[in-house]
Design a protein around this motif. Structure first.
Motif, PDB file in Angstrom:
ATOM      1  N   UNK A 170      21.127 -23.018  58.427  1.00  0.00           N
ATOM      2  CA  UNK A 170      21.483 -23.016  56.998  1.00  0.00           C
ATOM      3  C   UNK A 170      22.049 -21.674  56.578  1.00  0.00           C
ATOM      4  N   UNK A 171      21.348 -20.627  56.994  1.00  0.00           N
ATOM      5  CA  UNK A 171      21.736 -19.281  56.596  1.00  0.00           C
ATOM      6  C   UNK A 171      23.108 -18.919  57.137  1.00  0.00           C
ATOM      7  N   UNK A 172      23.350 -19.238  58.386  1.00  0.00           N
ATOM      8  CA  UNK A 172      24.640 -18.918  58.975  1.00  0.00           C
ATOM      9  C   UNK A 172      25.762 -19.668  58.267  1.00  0.00           C
ATOM     10  N   UNK A 224      26.302 -17.968  54.951  1.00  0.00           N
ATOM     11  CA  UNK A 224      26.961 -16.688  55.183  1.00  0.00           C
ATOM     12  C   UNK A 224      28.463 -16.871  55.400  1.00  0.00           C
ATOM     13  N   UNK A 252      18.320 -12.647  57.996  1.00  0.00           N
ATOM     14  CA  UNK A 252      19.295 -13.426  58.753  1.00  0.00           C
ATOM     15  C   UNK A 252      19.507 -12.812  60.141  1.00  0.00           C
ATOM     16  N   UNK A 253      19.587 -11.484  60.174  1.00  0.00           N
ATOM     17  CA  UNK A 253      19.795 -10.801  61.458  1.00  0.00           C
ATOM     18  C   UNK A 253      18.645 -11.061  62.411  1.00  0.00           C
ATOM     19  N   UNK A 277      17.774  -9.556  52.180  1.00  0.00           N
ATOM     20  CA  UNK A 277      17.971 -10.917  52.640  1.00  0.00           C
ATOM     21  C   UNK A 277      18.801 -10.989  53.907  1.00  0.00           C
ATOM     22  N   UNK A 278      19.708 -10.034  54.049  1.00  0.00           N
ATOM     23  CA  UNK A 278      20.597 -10.069  55.209  1.00  0.00           C
ATOM     24  C   UNK A 278      19.850  -9.740  56.489  1.00  0.00           C
ATOM     25  N   UNK A 338      17.242 -16.264  67.890  1.00  0.00           N
ATOM     26  CA  UNK A 338      17.916 -17.487  68.319  1.00  0.00           C
ATOM     27  C   UNK A 338      18.267 -17.413  69.803  1.00  0.00           C
ATOM     28  N   UNK A 339      18.417 -16.177  70.303  1.00  0.00           N
ATOM     29  CA  UNK A 339      18.738 -16.004  71.720  1.00  0.00           C
ATOM     30  C   UNK A 339      17.504 -16.123  72.599  1.00  0.00           C
ATOM     31  N   UNK A 380      23.369  -1.732  66.258  1.00  0.00           N
ATOM     32  CA  UNK A 380      24.415  -2.047  65.281  1.00  0.00           C
ATOM     33  C   UNK A 380      24.353  -0.994  64.187  1.00  0.00           C
ATOM     34  N   UNK A 384      18.692 -14.466  63.814  1.00  0.00           N
ATOM     35  CA  UNK A 384      19.772 -14.638  64.783  1.00  0.00           C
ATOM     36  C   UNK A 384      19.467 -13.970  66.121  1.00  0.00           C
ATOM     37  N   UNK A 385      18.777 -12.838  66.067  1.00  0.00           N
ATOM     38  CA  UNK A 385      18.355 -12.213  67.329  1.00  0.00           C
ATOM     39  C   UNK A 385      17.403 -13.156  68.063  1.00  0.00           C
TER      40      UNK A 385
END
Lengths: 108, 108
Positions: free
Chosen positions: B89-91, B94, B15-16, B11-12, B22-23, B38, B19-20
């Motif tokens: 939501x996820x952020x 978290x 999210x990653x 699940x994490x 999102x940029x 990372x 988020x990537x």
DNA sequence: TTGGGTACTACGCAAAGCATAATAGCACGG
DNA sequence: CCGTGCTATTATGCTTTGCGTAGTACCCAA
């Protein structure tokens, strides 16, 4: 339940259990009550008991049976040496993960 | 790999990825390279591609195919409106989780 | 005697991570 | 001209986890 939340918890509940036991011996039902107080987790019996069995089979927990004042005997769990090591590792990893995610979320 | 780490990631990684993206727009291979930087994640192709497909099927990502200068065409992914909502939501979740875990680890 | 709190066990499903492998185009050196 | 290596994606199948559902069993109070 929202699906992705269920997935996010995988493995995390194990960390939670071990951290609760880090404070001292406890039994399944009590651990569930304890974790239910954290709304973000909202955990249920059918989730916790299998985890306890598993952790015991892996040698991270040891068990001691004690007759209950009400209901079936309580199975008190406590951390073994291996368990204490594991929870330390996990907390360290969780810390790193938190930092990495923080950067990712803030667009680095 | 250590087993419990694999489980902690469930699940994490989703999210990653979100988020990537999102940029801005990106394609599978590039996202993998990005996440490989990372070390705590140490992710592989066979993990990322299925997640991208899944997120697309859920309507969180949209796709645009572009011929590659080397190799098969690139599939550029970007967030849909639903995707942007989800990542927010996820952020948020978290963040809450991080606080709850912090308290648990410090013995409340 | 019936309901509710305590306490644990068993069964079975869906979903995620990941290893492995296959496919395919381009560029470079020998 | 051919192999090696980088780019880039897809497919298959295994293991583990969370969790819904259900069942067992004991005690106490109304």
């Amino acid at each position: 339940m929202d699906g992705w939340i269920t997935q996010l918890r995988k493995g995390l509940l194990e960390v939670c259990l071990l951290n609760v036991l880090r404070r001292g011996e406890s039994y399944g039902y009590e651990i569930v009550q304890e974790l239910k107080r954290i709304e973000e987790l909202a955990v249920s019996e059918s989730t916790v008991y299998p985890i306890l069995s598993r952790l015991r089979n892996e040698g991270l927990l040891k068990v001691r049976d004690v007759p209950s004042p009400a209901g079936p005997p309580r199975r008190y769990f406590s951390l073994t040496v291996a368990g204490k090591l594991r929870v330390a590792e996990m907390n360290a990893y969780w810390e790193l993960l938190g930092q990495a995610m923080g950067k990712l979320i803030q667009g680095k």
